[in-house]
Design an enzyme around this catalytic site. Structure first.
Site, PDB file in Angstrom:
ATOM      1  N   ASP A   1       0.935 -22.622  -9.525  1.00  0.00           N
ATOM      2  CA  ASP A   1       0.813 -21.215  -9.139  1.00  0.00           C
ATOM      3  C   ASP A   1      -0.664 -20.976  -8.856  1.00  0.00           C
ATOM      4  O   ASP A   1      -1.489 -21.014  -9.774  1.00  0.00           O
ATOM      5  CB  ASP A   1       1.308 -20.316 -10.280  1.00  0.00           C
ATOM      6  CG  ASP A   1       1.156 -18.833  -9.967  1.00  0.00           C
ATOM      7  OD1 ASP A   1       0.611 -18.496  -8.885  1.00  0.00           O
ATOM      8  OD2 ASP A   1       1.578 -18.011 -10.792  1.00  0.00           O
TER       9      ASP A   1
ATOM     10  N   SER B   1      -5.126 -18.542   9.791  1.00  0.00           N
ATOM     11  CA  SER B   1      -4.282 -17.888  10.789  1.00  0.00           C
ATOM     12  C   SER B   1      -5.135 -17.396  11.942  1.00  0.00           C
ATOM     13  O   SER B   1      -6.306 -17.056  11.755  1.00  0.00           O
ATOM     14  CB  SER B   1      -3.560 -16.694  10.145  1.00  0.00           C
ATOM     15  OG  SER B   1      -2.984 -15.875  11.137  1.00  0.00           O
TER      16      SER B   1
ATOM     17  N   ALA C   1      -5.037  -6.330   5.559  1.00  0.00           N
ATOM     18  CA  ALA C   1      -5.395  -7.085   4.349  1.00  0.00           C
ATOM     19  C   ALA C   1      -5.168  -8.575   4.581  1.00  0.00           C
ATOM     20  O   ALA C   1      -5.978  -9.417   4.178  1.00  0.00           O
ATOM     21  CB  ALA C   1      -4.568  -6.592   3.166  1.00  0.00           C
ATOM     22  N   TYR C   2      -4.076  -8.910   5.255  1.00  0.00           N
ATOM     23  CA  TYR C   2      -3.774 -10.314   5.554  1.00  0.00           C
ATOM     24  C   TYR C   2      -4.884 -10.906   6.429  1.00  0.00           C
ATOM     25  O   TYR C   2      -5.384 -11.999   6.172  1.00  0.00           O
ATOM     26  CB  TYR C   2      -2.417 -10.420   6.269  1.00  0.00           C
ATOM     27  CG  TYR C   2      -2.000 -11.837   6.567  1.00  0.00           C
ATOM     28  CD1 TYR C   2      -1.510 -12.664   5.552  1.00  0.00           C
ATOM     29  CD2 TYR C   2      -2.096 -12.362   7.861  1.00  0.00           C
ATOM     30  CE1 TYR C   2      -1.125 -13.974   5.825  1.00  0.00           C
ATOM     31  CE2 TYR C   2      -1.711 -13.669   8.137  1.00  0.00           C
ATOM     32  CZ  TYR C   2      -1.233 -14.466   7.120  1.00  0.00           C
ATOM     33  OH  TYR C   2      -0.857 -15.765   7.383  1.00  0.00           O
ATOM     34  N   GLY C   3      -5.285 -10.140   7.443  1.00  0.00           N
ATOM     35  CA  GLY C   3      -6.345 -10.599   8.347  1.00  0.00           C
ATOM     36  C   GLY C   3      -7.651 -10.857   7.617  1.00  0.00           C
ATOM     37  O   GLY C   3      -8.299 -11.892   7.815  1.00  0.00           O
ATOM     38  N   VAL C   4      -8.037  -9.933   6.737  1.00  0.00           N
ATOM     39  CA  VAL C   4      -9.283 -10.112   5.975  1.00  0.00           C
ATOM     40  C   VAL C   4      -9.167 -11.316   5.041  1.00  0.00           C
ATOM     41  O   VAL C   4     -10.101 -12.113   4.908  1.00  0.00           O
ATOM     42  CB  VAL C   4      -9.655  -8.831   5.189  1.00  0.00           C
ATOM     43  CG1 VAL C   4     -10.828  -9.086   4.237  1.00  0.00           C
ATOM     44  CG2 VAL C   4      -9.995  -7.694   6.154  1.00  0.00           C
TER      45      VAL C   4
ATOM     46  N   GLN D   1      -1.881  -3.593  -1.567  1.00  0.00           N
ATOM     47  CA  GLN D   1      -1.650  -4.720  -0.656  1.00  0.00           C
ATOM     48  C   GLN D   1      -2.915  -5.579  -0.539  1.00  0.00           C
ATOM     49  O   GLN D   1      -2.856  -6.806  -0.552  1.00  0.00           O
ATOM     50  CB  GLN D   1      -1.251  -4.223   0.739  1.00  0.00           C
ATOM     51  CG  GLN D   1       0.118  -3.562   0.790  1.00  0.00           C
ATOM     52  CD  GLN D   1       0.626  -3.405   2.213  1.00  0.00           C
ATOM     53  OE1 GLN D   1       0.243  -4.126   3.121  1.00  0.00           O
ATOM     54  NE2 GLN D   1       1.520  -2.432   2.419  1.00  0.00           N
TER      55      GLN D   1
ATOM     56  N   VAL E   1       5.257 -18.829  13.413  1.00  0.00           N
ATOM     57  CA  VAL E   1       6.320 -19.727  12.973  1.00  0.00           C
ATOM     58  C   VAL E   1       7.467 -18.948  12.325  1.00  0.00           C
ATOM     59  O   VAL E   1       7.238 -18.026  11.547  1.00  0.00           O
ATOM     60  CB  VAL E   1       5.752 -20.762  11.971  1.00  0.00           C
ATOM     61  CG1 VAL E   1       6.826 -21.737  11.521  1.00  0.00           C
ATOM     62  CG2 VAL E   1       4.590 -21.520  12.602  1.00  0.00           C
TER      63      VAL E   1
ATOM     64  N   VAL F   1       5.099  -5.488   7.754  1.00  0.00           N
ATOM     65  CA  VAL F   1       4.443  -4.384   8.471  1.00  0.00           C
ATOM     66  C   VAL F   1       4.926  -3.020   7.957  1.00  0.00           C
ATOM     67  O   VAL F   1       4.136  -2.082   7.817  1.00  0.00           O
ATOM     68  CB  VAL F   1       4.701  -4.500   9.993  1.00  0.00           C
ATOM     69  CG1 VAL F   1       4.079  -3.328  10.735  1.00  0.00           C
ATOM     70  CG2 VAL F   1       4.109  -5.807  10.515  1.00  0.00           C
TER      71      VAL F   1
END
Length: 276
Positions: free
Chosen positions: A62, A139, A192-195, A105, A230, A96
Site C-alpha cells: 500500500d 500522464s 488535483a490529478y494534473g498537479v 480531492q 486507456v 469528473v
C-alpha cells in the site's frame, strides 16, 4: 539469497499495472512481483495470470502506508539483495462528476499519486542494482496541467535545478491553497490529478539527476511516461487504448537494454521523448 533478477510493479491488481505485469512475465528474465494494497485482489490477479500460463509472484504493498513500503523493501533486500526493475504505477483519480470537495480531492490524490510514489522511491531506489530500470507512470495531463499553471510555477517546475525538498514544498502548498480556496489565485490549475502528475514527472527529473550525480557508473535509467488514454476503471470505457497497449511504453522503459545510455530523466509517451 537469490541471484534471480527481480521486477516490482505497484498498483498492479487491475488496469495498466496488471497489463504491465503480464508483459513483464513474458519478457523479463526473472521474478515479477504483482503488488496491490488488498491481498485478496492481488492474489486473484495473480491467479488470472497463472491461468494464462504466466508465473507472477505477489507481495502486499500500500503506497499510502510507510510500514507496508518498508516491509517490501526489507523483503527485497533479504531475498534478492536489491531490485532490478521498479514500475511505480499505483495511482488514483476522482471522477469528473465526483462531488467530493476539491480540497479533499487534492489531499487524497496527492497523498497517493505524489507522496506515495515519492515514499516508494525513497525506500526502494537505494536498492536498485546497477543497470536497473525505474519507470514512474505519469500522464499527459501533467503537461496540460503545467501549461495551465502561472508562469512563475511553470518556471519552477521546468527548472533543471529544483530540489526534491522544493518540489515537496510546492505540492504541499497546492493542498494548503485548495483548503483556503486560493489555489487559482495562487496560479494553480483546477485539477488535483494534473498537479499530482506534474509532481511525478518533476520528481522523476530530479531523481534521474541525483542518480547521475551519485551513482554515475551504475547505468541506472529512470524515466516518467504517459501510458495514453486507456480503458480502465479510472479512464472509463470510451478510452482509445486497451490496457495492454497502455502498458507498451512503461514496459519498453522497464526493459531498456543494458547497453542503452538513454532515455534518462525524460518524459515519454508512445515510446517517444516529449518536451517538458
Amino acid at each position: 539469497m537469490s541471484s534471480t533478477p527481480v521486477a516490482v510493479v505497484t498498483g498492479a491488481n487491475k488496469g495498466i499495472g496488471f497489463a504491465i505485469v503480464r508483459a513483464l512475465c513474458k519478457q523479463f528474465p526473472g521474478d515479477v512481483y504483482l503488488t496491490a494494497r488488498d491481498p485478496g485482489r492481488g492474489q486473484e490477479a495473480v491467479a488470472k495470470l497463472q491461468e494464462e500460463g504466466l508465473h507472477p509472484l505477489f507481495h502486499q504493498l500500500d503506497v499510502d502506508d510507510l510500514q507496508s513500503i518498508r516491509a517490501l523493501r526489507d523483503f527485497l533486500k533479504e531475498k534478492y539483495g536489491g531490485l532490478n526493475v521498479l514500475v511505480n504505477n499505483a495511482g488514483i483519480a476522482f471522477k469528473v462528476l465526483d462531488t467530493t470537495p476539491f480540497a479533499v480531492q487534492a489531499e487524497v490524490t496527492l497523498k497517493t499519486n505524489f507522496f506515495g510514489t515519492r515514499n516508494v522511491c525513497t525506500e526502494l531506489l537505494p536498492l536498485v542494482k546497477p543497470y536497473g530500470r525505474v519507470v514512474n507512470v505519469s500522464s499527459m495531463v501533467s503537461s496540460s496541467a503545467l501549461a495551465s499553471c502561472s508562469q512563475e510555477l511553470q518556471q519552477k517546475f521546468r527548472s533543471d535545478t529544483i530540489t526534491e525538498e522544493e518540489l515537496v514544498k510546492l505540492m504541499t502548498k497546492f493542498v494548503e491553497d485548495t483548503k483556503k480556496s486560493a489555489h487559482e489565485k495562487e496560479g494553480w490549475p483546477n485539477t488535483a490529478y494534473g498537479v499530482s502528475k506534474i509532481g511525478v514527472t518533476v520528481l522523476s527529473r530530479i531523481q534521474a539527476r541525483m542518480l547521475k550525480e551519485k551513482r554515475k557508473g551504475d547505468h541506472i535509467l529512470l524515466n516518467a511516461c504517459c501510458p495514453g488514454w486507456v480503458r480502465t476503471d479510472m479512464a472509463g470505457p470510451k478510452a482509445t487504448k486497451s490496457p495492454d497497449e497502455g502498458a507498451e511504453t512503461p514496459v519498453y522503459l522497464a526493459l531498456l537494454p543494458a547497453d542503452a545510455d538513454g532515455p534518462h530523466g525524460q518524459f515519454l509517451s508512445n515510446k517517444t521523448v516529449r518536451s517538458w
